[in-house]
Design a protein around this motif. Structure first.
Motif, PDB file in Angstrom:
ATOM      1  N   GLY A   1      39.773  30.054  43.904  1.00  0.00           N
ATOM      2  CA  GLY A   1      38.427  30.895  43.557  1.00  0.00           C
ATOM      3  C   GLY A   1      37.651  30.034  42.042  1.00  0.00           C
ATOM      4  O   GLY A   1      37.282  28.980  42.529  1.00  0.00           O
TER       5      GLY A   1
ATOM      6  N   CYS B   1      43.712  32.892  34.040  1.00  0.00           N
ATOM      7  CA  CYS B   1      43.618  34.086  33.969  1.00  0.00           C
ATOM      8  C   CYS B   1      44.114  35.422  32.737  1.00  0.00           C
ATOM      9  O   CYS B   1      43.000  35.518  32.117  1.00  0.00           O
ATOM     10  CB  CYS B   1      44.632  34.777  35.489  1.00  0.00           C
ATOM     11  SG  CYS B   1      43.710  36.695  35.992  1.00  0.00           S
TER      12      CYS B   1
ATOM     13  N   ILE C   1      33.257  41.214  34.514  1.00  0.00           N
ATOM     14  CA  ILE C   1      32.165  41.290  32.846  1.00  0.00           C
ATOM     15  C   ILE C   1      32.227  40.618  32.252  1.00  0.00           C
ATOM     16  O   ILE C   1      33.739  39.122  31.998  1.00  0.00           O
ATOM     17  CB  ILE C   1      33.009  42.262  32.266  1.00  0.00           C
ATOM     18  CG1 ILE C   1      32.564  43.645  33.168  1.00  0.00           C
ATOM     19  CG2 ILE C   1      32.570  42.167  31.366  1.00  0.00           C
ATOM     20  CD1 ILE C   1      34.456  44.630  32.886  1.00  0.00           C
TER      21      ILE C   1
ATOM     22  N   ALA D   1      45.498  28.199  41.949  1.00  0.00           N
ATOM     23  CA  ALA D   1      46.313  28.924  43.507  1.00  0.00           C
ATOM     24  C   ALA D   1      46.285  30.296  43.371  1.00  0.00           C
ATOM     25  O   ALA D   1      45.962  31.174  43.992  1.00  0.00           O
ATOM     26  CB  ALA D   1      47.411  28.429  44.114  1.00  0.00           C
TER      27      ALA D   1
ATOM     28  N   ALA E   1      38.317  29.427  39.795  1.00  0.00           N
ATOM     29  CA  ALA E   1      38.442  27.753  38.905  1.00  0.00           C
ATOM     30  C   ALA E   1      38.345  26.795  39.678  1.00  0.00           C
ATOM     31  O   ALA E   1      38.007  24.816  39.423  1.00  0.00           O
ATOM     32  CB  ALA E   1      39.884  27.756  37.765  1.00  0.00           C
ATOM     33  N   GLY E   2      38.581  26.906  41.184  1.00  0.00           N
ATOM     34  CA  GLY E   2      38.780  25.933  42.134  1.00  0.00           C
ATOM     35  C   GLY E   2      37.812  24.766  42.346  1.00  0.00           C
ATOM     36  O   GLY E   2      37.119  24.064  41.839  1.00  0.00           O
TER      37      GLY E   2
ATOM     38  N   HIS F   1      41.043  38.300  32.372  1.00  0.00           N
ATOM     39  CA  HIS F   1      40.007  38.112  31.359  1.00  0.00           C
ATOM     40  C   HIS F   1      39.943  36.351  32.032  1.00  0.00           C
ATOM     41  O   HIS F   1      38.380  36.150  30.872  1.00  0.00           O
ATOM     42  CB  HIS F   1      40.466  38.566  29.954  1.00  0.00           C
ATOM     43  CG  HIS F   1      41.133  37.644  29.144  1.00  0.00           C
ATOM     44  ND1 HIS F   1      40.755  36.566  28.859  1.00  0.00           N
ATOM     45  CD2 HIS F   1      42.229  37.536  29.134  1.00  0.00           C
ATOM     46  CE1 HIS F   1      41.522  36.124  27.714  1.00  0.00           C
ATOM     47  NE2 HIS F   1      42.592  36.412  28.716  1.00  0.00           N
TER      48      HIS F   1
END
Ligand SMILES: Cc1cc2nc3c(=O)[nH]c(=O)nc-3n(C[C@H](O)[C@H](O)[C@H](O)COP(=O)(O)OP(=O)(O)OC[C@H]3O[C@@H](n4cnc5c(N)ncnc54)[C@H](O)[C@@H]3O)c2cc1C
Length: 366
Positions: free
Chosen positions: A9, A331, A47, A196, A11-12, A334
């Motif tokens: 995602g 997460c 957003i 994850a 972050a990864g 937001h």
């Protein structure tokens, strides 16, 4: 250093991007495709906006978020951000839109305050008698997540990272700094970063005390023909006022008009549960938006996208060190807008070992 990153995602991907830039050897493992349409980062757009409640600290952190995205656009040679600004609409005293306005005021961030008539004159899909006021800021827009993911995966491969799709991690040996893939292959590294998303509890069930997973859905709509021009040029709508907890992204970056509401989410212990939209779900989400929107029954349902994500109790971001593993969940509904900044901060913590500083930053406490 050799680092395994579990989950691609935002972050990864960002963690891998930042580590590769600093010369580390990165293996990025994703259970699905990149982007993965079932992941929180896998929808078309998210957003970004300056507005946060005055006390949270996240409004201030947006400056760093924008700087990190700018660094990424420079590396990708492409800007996947539509800076169309954001609008909030207040319908009741003390509603979330009002909290956002107070947050902007407290931070000294500029915005334009508009009475109900002027708000509806500019954005005629709203109904004047149902709103108190609107406010507009240029500091916001839409991030094009799928383009970002594809661009980052390409960049990582071009810069020597081992990026593997359809590579599901079945278990993490945090003591050894190793992972076992679903097909039995074992990989070892100096550190393992676990990003994850909603699947994190499958790897670390003990984190259920800190992270709760939810299932929700958003609906893509086809507005009435006369309102299409207004939607084409509208800002993102961060909050539609009242108690709907509703947000809207207008057509942007090739994706359509999207409505979502926090009221639609339900707890789900398994991120893979109920991932096909049920009949009537799109209409149910859409119809929550009346008021302040009129003619909603004329908005056709184009697509309903389900999503799974994690929340902490106070809706801040979460990180923890378990042996050689660093588990990060930025997460709480937001986190996307901070994605590139999260990657840089996680890379800092991997290099200097200061996990406490990372945790404070994730909680917007420093
Ligand atoms: C409906 C909705 C609307 C949102 N709106 C906004 C918004 O407007 N602005 C905003 O800033 N944020 C928003 N968010 C939050 C934002 O989407 C998330 O904070 C962010 O995408 C989280 O990214 P992530 O990388 O942590 O997790 P994810 O995107 O969930 O990525 C985790 C990845 O890990 C992979 N994975 C999981 N387990 C394994 C395994 N065992 N092996 C290999 N791979 C694995 C998954 O397949 C997935 O690709 C919204 C979220 C939702 C659900």
């Amino acid at each position: 250093m050799k680092v395994i990153v579990v989950g691609a995602g935002i972050a990864g991907l960002s963690t891998a991007w930042s580590l590769v830039k600093r010369g580390h050897a990165v293996t990025l493992l994703e259970q699905g495709t990149i982007p993965n349409p079932l992941a929180a980062s896998g929808d078309h757009h998210r957003i970004i906006r300056r507005a946060y409640g005055a006390a949270t600290g996240y409004g201030r952190a947006i400056t760093e978020a924008y700087a990190a995205w700018d660094e990424l656009w420079g590396d990708l040679g492409a800007v996947h951000h539509d800076p169309r600004g954001f609008l909030c609409v207040s319908r009741e005293a003390g509603d979330e839109a009002e909290e956002y306005r107070e947050g902007l005021e407290a931070g000294g961030y500029p915005f334009e305050l508009l009475d109900a008539a002027e708000t509806v004159r500019r954005w005629p899909f709203l109904e004047a008698e149902t709103i108190r006021y609107g406010f507009f800021s240029t500091e916001g827009g839409a991030l094009h997540c799928r383009r970002i993911a594809a661009g980052m995966a390409g960049w990582l491969r071009a810069h020597g990272a081992d990026v593997r799709e359809n590579a599901k991690v079945a278990g993490v040996d945090a003591v050894a700094g190793a992972v076992t893939l679903a097909d039995g292959e074992r990989l070892a590294a100096d550190r393992v970063v676990v990003t994850a998303g909603a699947w994190v509890l499958k790897l670390f069930p003990q984190l259920a005390a800190d992270l709760v997973t939810w299932r929700t859905a958003v609906v893509y709509l086809d507005p009435p023909a006369e309102l299409k021009p207004a939607w084409e040029t509208a800002p993102v709508i961060l909050d539609v006022g009242g108690r709907i907890d509703g947000y809207i992204i207008p057509p942007s970056g090739g994706a359509g008009l999207k409505f979502g509401t926090g009221l639609h989410k339900m707890p789900s212990a398994d991120a893979d549960w109920n991932r096909v939209a049920v009949p009537g779900e799109g209409e149910a989400i859409r119809d929550r938006f009346a008021p302040p929107f009129g003619r909603l029954s004329e908005y056709g349902i184009k697509e309903v996208v389900t999503c799974a994500y994690t929340f902490t109790e106070d809706e801040r971001f979460f990180g923890t060190e378990i042996g050689r593993a660093l588990v990060v969940s930025a997460c709480s509904g937001h986190g996307y807008k901070f994605g590139a900044a999260v990657g840089r901060r996680v890379a800092d913590a991997i290099e200097d070992g200061d996990t406490d500083r990372l945790k404070r930053w994730l909680r917007a406490e420093s």
